[in-house]
Enzyme design. Sequence first.
Site, PDB file in Angstrom:
ATOM      1  N   GLY A 139      38.291  36.775  41.815  1.00 28.83           N
ATOM      2  CA  GLY A 139      39.253  35.443  42.031  1.00 28.83           C
ATOM      3  C   GLY A 139      38.371  35.348  43.186  1.00 28.83           C
ATOM      4  O   GLY A 139      38.084  36.391  43.939  1.00 28.83           O
ATOM      5  N   ASP A 175      33.812  28.589  41.960  1.00 30.61           N
ATOM      6  CA  ASP A 175      33.696  30.113  43.021  1.00 30.61           C
ATOM      7  C   ASP A 175      32.421  30.004  43.903  1.00 30.61           C
ATOM      8  O   ASP A 175      32.116  30.284  45.262  1.00 30.61           O
ATOM      9  CB  ASP A 175      33.082  30.692  41.910  1.00 30.61           C
ATOM     10  CG  ASP A 175      33.439  31.327  40.902  1.00 30.61           C
ATOM     11  OD1 ASP A 175      34.433  30.947  40.094  1.00 30.61           O
ATOM     12  OD2 ASP A 175      34.343  32.514  41.585  1.00 30.61           O
TER      13      ASP A 175
HETATM   14  O1  MRU Z   1      34.456  36.786  37.620  1.00 28.89           O
HETATM   15  P1  MRU Z   1      35.718  36.149  38.379  1.00 28.89           P
HETATM   16  O2  MRU Z   1      37.322  36.901  37.541  1.00 28.89           O
HETATM   17  O3  MRU Z   1      35.663  36.955  39.714  1.00 28.89           O
HETATM   18  O4  MRU Z   1      35.541  34.775  38.081  1.00 28.89           O
HETATM   19  C1  MRU Z   1      36.811  33.575  38.248  1.00 28.89           C
HETATM   20  C2  MRU Z   1      36.749  32.444  38.397  1.00 28.89           C
HETATM   21  O5  MRU Z   1      35.585  32.134  37.917  1.00 28.89           O
HETATM   22  C3  MRU Z   1      37.589  31.357  38.778  1.00 28.89           C
HETATM   23  O6  MRU Z   1      37.789  30.896  37.776  1.00 28.89           O
HETATM   24  C4  MRU Z   1      37.295  31.335  40.794  1.00 28.89           C
HETATM   25  O7  MRU Z   1      36.599  32.711  41.307  1.00 28.89           O
HETATM   26  C5  MRU Z   1      38.346  31.155  40.878  1.00 28.89           C
HETATM   27  S1  MRU Z   1      39.887  31.421  41.548  1.00 28.89           S
HETATM   28  C6  MRU Z   1      41.204  30.545  42.453  1.00 28.89           C
END
Ligand code: MRU
Length: 472
Positions: free
Chosen positions: A142, A338
Amino acid sequence: MTDERREPTTSPPGPPVSVEPADPGRRRFFRQFAGEVLTSAAQVVGAVTELRDRSAAEASSLLGETRPAAAAQTGAAPLALSRPSEPAGDRAPTGFRTPFRFESDNVLLVIDQRKLPDALVEMPVRSASDAANAIRLMVVRGAPAIGQVAAIGLALTARIAAKSQAHTRRAILEGAADILRIARPTAINLRWAVDRLMARYREIGALSEDGEAIAVALNDEAMAIVAEATDDHGRLAEAGRAILPATGDRPLQVLTHCNTGPLACGQFGTALGVVQAAHHAELPLHVWVDETRPYLQGARLTAWELKQAGVPHTLIPDMAAGPLMARGEVDVIVVGADRIAANGDTANKVGTYTLAVLAARHGIPFYVCAPMSSVDLGTPDGAAIPIEDRPAIEVTDIRGVRIAPEGTAVRNPSFDVTPAELITAIVTEEGALRAPFGPALRDAMASREARRDEAAGAASAVAPPAPVGAAG
Ligand code: MRU
């Protein structure tokens, strides 16, 4: 951190630590933690006074806490946590909390999100290299959360290097920053947080002999990042709640993707923070949770968080989102980000782009909810955002069981880019931004900086900054 630090410990991550609330120190932590969550949750829904007057039992239900009311009254550990070895189901771990906490000044304990929802297990992080490993291995994930853990990891390494020679310390810190920046490529929060600590380091003087002052300054900067995230996500949640569509007497139908709750963000979620704020404001709602193939952040983490928060929700296969929209069963889509490029193009978990196209087709508002720390004005548009390719095994196997024929070719892009024109609003701590996003994002960035400068000015008027070492 205090001056009572223990001597630096070695950096390789130790064995996972199970969460056992029996220890009095931990009980104290959980009690304090619950208090902090309550305070912040109250700010999110603008109900501090009301909340102050509520009973302990009501407070527990606000937290989505499952322990019996009797335990609440006796002041026992406020979060019901099961042993890691216990299976899922009724005895699955519960507790609405942040993805990390300090065990001591030198050790950060990070919830191992790979093990959820079956077990609540923590992994120690003692250095930048531990933090980079935890991020690379998806122990913590996240965008906002990985930025915060990276910042703390770097501060821990500055502490370890406090007694080194200035040149050695510079090599250690620059090397540590490099490994953190590349731990995952798409989320800009990671680089943003590391760059912010390294800027603070250079401000003191990269060759300053005062390793203690550097360690204290980097720790303060990391703590500021964590505290700002709590505040920013709270503001964002309220801004998002305010623009949710009205649905009259029937519950609002929200659809979300991936996991954007506290596990991904710190104390408050972003897109899920909007849901939390609406739920706390007693807006009747129901959340469609995309399972989020292949890593299943929706099924494993979002469903877990919503269950504990007591928010009505239904898990769906990702591909069911389109038909639900076509049947008029989705009122609004909220997702995180992200990285948001300067023109508003947004990278988020793969599948987000598909949802945005479908939302446009069906006239459904599509909100990207992210703090300004996810905005990268240095990246002109979505085409310039690096997209992480993840291992094939995440697609060929589900939780250790192979589902595809051996040797099947796999492509596993972990993120996609949603063009700005498909986004109804970008919800930030500076408010809900509308197209054209270029100028809106620049203005929001300027107003965030101004707010921070003002806060820093007010803080330094109260307490003069601690002396730091000479410039190097
Ligand atoms: O691969 P991840 O689980 O780190 O991906 C997370 C996401 O895509 C979330 O939607 C993003 O980081 C936003 S978290 C508020």
